[in-house]
Scaffold this motif. Structure first.
Motif, PDB file in Angstrom:
ATOM      1  N   PHE A 131      -4.438 -14.610   6.094  1.00 59.32           N
ATOM      2  CA  PHE A 131      -3.343 -15.343   5.465  1.00 59.32           C
ATOM      3  C   PHE A 131      -2.125 -15.476   6.372  1.00 59.32           C
ATOM      4  N   VAL A 132      -1.770 -14.424   7.093  1.00 60.43           N
ATOM      5  CA  VAL A 132      -0.613 -14.477   7.997  1.00 60.43           C
ATOM      6  C   VAL A 132      -0.992 -13.886   9.348  1.00 60.43           C
ATOM      7  N   PHE A 133      -0.156 -14.154  10.342  1.00 59.38           N
ATOM      8  CA  PHE A 133      -0.390 -13.594  11.672  1.00 59.38           C
ATOM      9  C   PHE A 133      -0.122 -12.084  11.658  1.00 59.38           C
ATOM     10  N   GLU A 134      -0.744 -11.380  12.581  1.00 57.24           N
ATOM     11  CA  GLU A 134      -0.663  -9.920  12.635  1.00 57.24           C
ATOM     12  C   GLU A 134       0.780  -9.429  12.745  1.00 57.24           C
ATOM     13  N   GLU A 135       1.590 -10.139  13.517  1.00 60.07           N
ATOM     14  CA  GLU A 135       2.989  -9.723  13.702  1.00 60.07           C
ATOM     15  C   GLU A 135       3.753  -9.695  12.374  1.00 60.07           C
ATOM     16  N   THR A 136       3.542 -10.714  11.555  1.00 65.40           N
ATOM     17  CA  THR A 136       4.201 -10.779  10.250  1.00 65.40           C
ATOM     18  C   THR A 136       3.700  -9.668   9.334  1.00 65.40           C
ATOM     19  N   ALA A 137       2.385  -9.446   9.319  1.00 55.11           N
ATOM     20  CA  ALA A 137       1.807  -8.403   8.478  1.00 55.11           C
ATOM     21  C   ALA A 137       2.323  -7.020   8.877  1.00 55.11           C
ATOM     22  N   THR A 138       2.409  -6.756  10.172  1.00 50.31           N
ATOM     23  CA  THR A 138       2.889  -5.458  10.662  1.00 50.31           C
ATOM     24  C   THR A 138       4.334  -5.225  10.260  1.00 50.31           C
ATOM     25  N   GLN A 139       5.144  -6.263  10.339  1.00 49.48           N
ATOM     26  CA  GLN A 139       6.550  -6.167   9.959  1.00 49.48           C
ATOM     27  C   GLN A 139       6.692  -5.798   8.485  1.00 49.48           C
ATOM     28  N   MET A 140       5.907  -6.419   7.624  1.00 50.43           N
ATOM     29  CA  MET A 140       5.964  -6.121   6.195  1.00 50.43           C
ATOM     30  C   MET A 140       5.435  -4.721   5.901  1.00 50.43           C
ATOM     31  N   LYS A 141       4.348  -4.362   6.559  1.00 49.82           N
ATOM     32  CA  LYS A 141       3.743  -3.039   6.355  1.00 49.82           C
ATOM     33  C   LYS A 141       4.715  -1.931   6.746  1.00 49.82           C
ATOM     34  N   ASN A 142       5.376  -2.082   7.857  1.00 54.40           N
ATOM     35  CA  ASN A 142       6.338  -1.073   8.305  1.00 54.40           C
ATOM     36  C   ASN A 142       7.493  -0.937   7.320  1.00 54.40           C
ATOM     37  N   TYR A 143       7.928  -2.056   6.773  1.00 52.42           N
ATOM     38  CA  TYR A 143       9.022  -2.036   5.802  1.00 52.42           C
ATOM     39  C   TYR A 143       8.619  -1.211   4.574  1.00 52.42           C
ATOM     40  N   ILE A 144       7.446  -1.468   4.032  1.00 53.54           N
ATOM     41  CA  ILE A 144       6.987  -0.747   2.833  1.00 53.54           C
ATOM     42  C   ILE A 144       6.742   0.723   3.144  1.00 53.54           C
ATOM     43  N   GLN A 145       6.181   1.023   4.301  1.00 53.03           N
ATOM     44  CA  GLN A 145       5.916   2.416   4.655  1.00 53.03           C
ATOM     45  C   GLN A 145       7.209   3.211   4.802  1.00 53.03           C
ATOM     46  N   ARG A 146       8.271   2.582   5.309  1.00 58.19           N
ATOM     47  CA  ARG A 146       9.554   3.272   5.426  1.00 58.19           C
ATOM     48  C   ARG A 146      10.089   3.660   4.055  1.00 58.19           C
ATOM     49  N   LEU A 147       9.971   2.748   3.088  1.00 61.22           N
ATOM     50  CA  LEU A 147      10.424   3.048   1.737  1.00 61.22           C
ATOM     51  C   LEU A 147       9.579   4.151   1.105  1.00 61.22           C
ATOM     52  N   TRP A 148       8.292   4.074   1.306  1.00 58.82           N
ATOM     53  CA  TRP A 148       7.394   5.055   0.694  1.00 58.82           C
ATOM     54  C   TRP A 148       7.642   6.457   1.243  1.00 58.82           C
ATOM     55  N   GLN A 149       7.928   6.588   2.500  1.00 62.26           N
ATOM     56  CA  GLN A 149       8.160   7.887   3.128  1.00 62.26           C
ATOM     57  C   GLN A 149       9.463   8.523   2.655  1.00 62.26           C
TER      58      GLN A 149
END
Length: 210
Positions: free
Chosen positions: A27-45
């Motif tokens: 659905f999206v390029f890897e760079e965009t997916a990584t950016q979103m994933k890092n954002y959510i992981q920061r909140l979860w931690q």
């Protein structure tokens, strides 16, 4: 036998009252997916994790999710056009992140007060997917044995939670996420889309404006 065969050839098949589920991989390029994933992981931690942990439902307002949100709106408009609806405009009303750990699940639910909803998998090993329930209440009154399970004869449909997969479906369609049997966390983004402008027809006495 020849007459029966000719009679069968005259039979037209009409698949009516369809429930449309749209799936797109990559659905999206890897760079965009990584950016979103890092954002959510920061909140979860930053928080103590619990069952069905979710972010606030405002990710569509964050810069890290701008490209993704634009894609969601673009695909939703394409779906509305495919289904031959006359819609003035649409908007994302909610967008949030989900993290499911091992043995966690998400119970059956719908997404009220919206038209389309969706889920996108940021990280998953396919061990936990999404399942949709048949919306026809009488469909399981009589269930014959099956030669094979298909979309035409099943009352429960499963879609794998494949990384970088997007699934868009009607908000009223009941669904759930079975228990995550993987040792890896499943990270996903969910959202709702609502229509803007007039819905329904004035002359039918069943219109509204959003």
């Amino acid at each position: 036998m020849e007459e029966i065969y000719e009679w069968r050839n005259l039979m037209d098949r009409h698949q009516v009252f369809a429930t449309n589920i749209f799936v797109q991989d990559n659905f999206v390029f890897e760079e965009t997916a990584t950016q979103m994933k890092n954002y959510i992981q920061r909140l979860w931690q930053e928080r103590e994790p619990g069952n069905n942990w979710q972010t606030d439902p405002d990710l569509q307002t964050k810069e890290e999710f701008k490209i993704f949100s634009d894609m969601v709106l673009e695909r939703s408009k394409e779906i509305i056009k495919i289904l031959d609806y006359d819609v003035e405009d649409i908007a994302i009303t909610d967008m949030w992140g989900n993290v499911l750990r091992n043995k966690e699940a998400h119970p059956p639910h719908t997404h009220s007060n919206n038209f389309l909803s969706g889920v996108y998998y940021l990280h998953s090993d396919k061990a936990a997917g999404i399942q949709f329930f048949d919306p026809r209440p009488q469909s399981d009154v009589f269930v014959p044995r099956k030669t094979k399970k298909t979309h035409n004869n099943s009352n429960l449909l499963s879609f794998n939670s494949q990384t970088n997969r997007c699934i868009i479906f009607p908000s009223w369609l009941q669904h759930w996420v079975p228990q995550n049997i993987s040792n890896n966390k499943r990270i996903s983004i969910a959202w709702n889309v609502q229509l803007n402008g007039q819905v329904g027809e004035h002359h039918e006495y069943q219109s509204a404006n959003f």
